[in-house]
Design a protein around this motif. Structure first.
Motif, short mmCIF file in Angstrom:
data_model
loop_
_atom_site.label_atom_id
_atom_site.label_comp_id
_atom_site.label_asym_id
_atom_site.label_seq_id
_atom_site.Cartn_x
_atom_site.Cartn_y
_atom_site.Cartn_z
N SER A 1 1.04 4.25 -2.95
CA SER A 1 0.92 5.70 -2.70
C SER A 1 2.12 6.44 -3.28
CB SER A 1 0.82 5.97 -1.19
OG SER A 1 -0.35 5.40 -0.66
N GLU A 2 3.29 5.85 -3.09
CA GLU A 2 4.53 6.45 -3.62
C GLU A 2 4.49 6.55 -5.14
OE1 GLU A 2 9.01 4.75 -4.20
OE2 GLU A 2 8.11 4.46 -2.22
N TRP B 1 0.84 -1.20 0.00
CA TRP B 1 0.00 0.00 0.00
C TRP B 1 0.87 1.25 0.00
CZ3 TRP B 1 -4.81 0.10 -1.34
CH2 TRP B 1 -5.66 -0.98 -1.08
N GLN B 2 1.94 1.22 0.78
CA GLN B 2 2.85 2.37 0.83
C GLN B 2 3.50 2.59 -0.53
OE1 GLN B 2 5.49 1.18 3.99
NE2 GLN B 2 4.06 1.78 5.62
N ILE C 1 1.82 6.60 -7.09
CA ILE C 1 0.78 7.55 -7.52
C ILE C 1 1.30 8.99 -7.43
CG2 ILE C 1 -1.46 8.54 -6.90
CD1 ILE C 1 -2.36 5.70 -6.18
N ASN C 2 2.03 9.27 -6.35
CA ASN C 2 2.63 10.62 -6.21
C ASN C 2 3.62 10.90 -7.33
OD1 ASN C 2 1.19 11.31 -3.89
ND2 ASN C 2 2.73 10.42 -2.51
#
Length: 487
Positions: free
Chosen positions: A394-395, A390-391, A397-398
């Protein structure tokens, strides 16, 4: 111009020759025997009946077909100047190729032709084996067996085995349809003192040294069990389509030209599974099987492998990879089965240099990503649990947002690929197949979009007259409609 009379010498000695046949032969201007190697030929000599034979042609010609044609041409040529009586073993109208040739030639040359009835070897077979042909019986020549479709649901008599080599060819042809140990009957010199009837398993057929031109084979009717099946009908159709004079489209196809067809058939099978439609699944599996048989046929035409090689190969592989079923290995559960499977597979594919080898390059992207990650995971390259995935998502997507802000198309493509790759990784930890999930979403989109289309048609408006907010409201309606139906 002379005439041609054709008579039969019967199936054995002179006692089975008809009176009329004796009269015709005794009064012949020229009597021609296809072969002197017949029990009745000695009787003719003893009675002072002179004749010529065509036995020398069997030594000179390249094939039996050539022998028969040369005999027929000679008979017709002689009949231009004299009356010819032509005598054949058995009956002229049973399994006698030369008679057919002579009939055509005589008609073309306007030569008078008469054929006399005679007793064939079949009457001896019926009597000796106690069979009635009214129940179904096919008569064929050993040399013609490979060129015709043989219905083994009725009895089959195969004439003129000639020699061990011909018997071997007959055996191999029959073994394509019959069990190797299926009992057949070898009929040797029926009607003669040295006659012999031998029942034996099919695989032993060409081991009998006494086989000669007076030997026939009887194959009893073979009834397939209801739970048996055969690929033969499908293979026969594909062979016919690919053969000269077949379908122009099928003839020009190659393995490469059919790649897309094969892929499409696989996805149609998957769709039938998703629809939970047994009838559709049966149909689509048939279409997929047709593609497999088609590829096997093309390979067989070039001598690379056959459909039987495909079946034998996968059968051997399944046995080898299931030692817990076909061997003495014990397993606790399905997980241990998979571990054994992978270990055996690595032994079989020892030529592979990389852990990631063996993943087809043409797989759909999501499926390919899943397989790459799965192989890396088995080597120990993987997260311990889902939290860091999950982390990572997010990374990624950023990073995609940053790439989008930069306007760099190549960078946007790279970062979008990383997002998708990470989502596939997430799907593994959630124990969901990303490819199937994506197919489900595609189908869901298709259904909801169709709902909106129907609404727009019902309202008699054009797409361009709608604001996106209105369309979004219709989308929510479609969702609510689906959810209500699901309940």
């Amino acid at each position: 111009m002379g005439k041609i009379e054709i008579v039969g010498l019967g199936p054995s000695g002179a006692e089975l020759i008809t009176r009329e046949t004796w009269r015709v032969m005794a009064g012949a201007e020229l009597l021609c025997l296809r072969t002197k190697y017949h029990p009745a030929a000695d009787e003719l000599e003893k009675e002072g009946v002179s004749f010529i034979t065509y036995d020398r042609l069997y030594e000179e010609a390249d094939s039996f077909e050539d022998v028969y044609e040369r005999i027929s041409n000679d008979i017709v040529e002689r009949a231009k100047s004299t009356n010819v009586v032509y005598a054949v073993p058995g009956s002229p109208m049973v399994a006698e190729r030369t008679v057919g040739f002579i009939k055509k030639l005589a008609l073309a040359k306007n030569i008078e032709l008469k054929i006399y009835p005679g007793m064939s070897f079949l009457e001896l077979i019926y009597t000796q084996l106690g069979i009635d042909p009214i129940n179904g019986l096919l008569i064929t020549d050993a040399l013609a067996l490979k060129k015709q479709e043989v219905n083994l649901a009725s009895g089959v008599v195969i004439t003129q085995l000639y020699d061990i080599h011909t018997a071997s060819e007959v055996k191999l042809t029959l073994m394509n349809e019959l069990p190797d140990d299926y009992e057949v009957v070898l009929l040797y010199r029926l009607g003669l003192p040295e006659k012999k009837i031998t029942r034996l398993p099919l695989f032993e057929l060409d081991r009998h040294k006494e086989i000669d031109y007076l030997t026939s084979l009887y194959v009893p009717a073979f009834q397939r069990q209801k739970d048996q099946f055969t690929l033969s009908p499908l293979e026969d159709i594909i062979n016919r389509l690919r053969a000269p004079g077949g379908c122009p489209w099928d003839i020009i196809q190659t393995h490469k030209s059919l790649r897309q067809n094969l892929i499409e058939e696989v996805y149609e099978v998957i769709e039938a599974i998703d629809f939970q439609d047994p009838k559709l699944l049966c149909e689509e599996l048939g279409d997929l099987l047709m593609q497999i048989v088609f590829h096997a046929r093309m390979a067989e035409e070039t001598g690379f492998f056959s459909m039987q090689d495909v079946i034998d190969g996968v059968t051997k592989k399944l046995v080898h990879r299931h030692p817990h079923v076909f061997g003495d290995i014990s397993v606790r559960d399905a997980g241990e089965v998979l571990l054994n499977w992978e270990a055996i597979k690595r032994q079989e594919k020892s030529e592979r240099k990389s852990i990631l080898d063996g993943i087809p390059k043409d797989l759909p992207a999501l499926m390919s990503a899943y397989k790459l990650q799965n192989k890396a995971s088995k080597a120990g390259f993987d997260w311990k649990n889902v939290k860091p995935v999950w982390q990572k998502l997010s990374e990624e997507i950023n990073e995609l947002k940053e790439a989008e802000a930069s306007g760099d198309r190549k960078k946007i493509e790279d970062e979008l690929g990383d997002v998708l790759f990470t989502i596939v990784n997430l799907s593994r930890f959630l124990k969901v197949n990303a490819e199937i999930a994506m197919l489900g979403s595609n189908e869901k989109f298709r259904r909801r979009f169709s709902y909106i289309e129907k609404k727009i048609k019902a309202e008699k408006r054009q797409w361009e007259t709608y604001e996106m907010e209105e369309l979004d409201t219709l989308w929510d309606e479609a969702k609510d409609f689906e959810n209500a139906r699901a309940k």
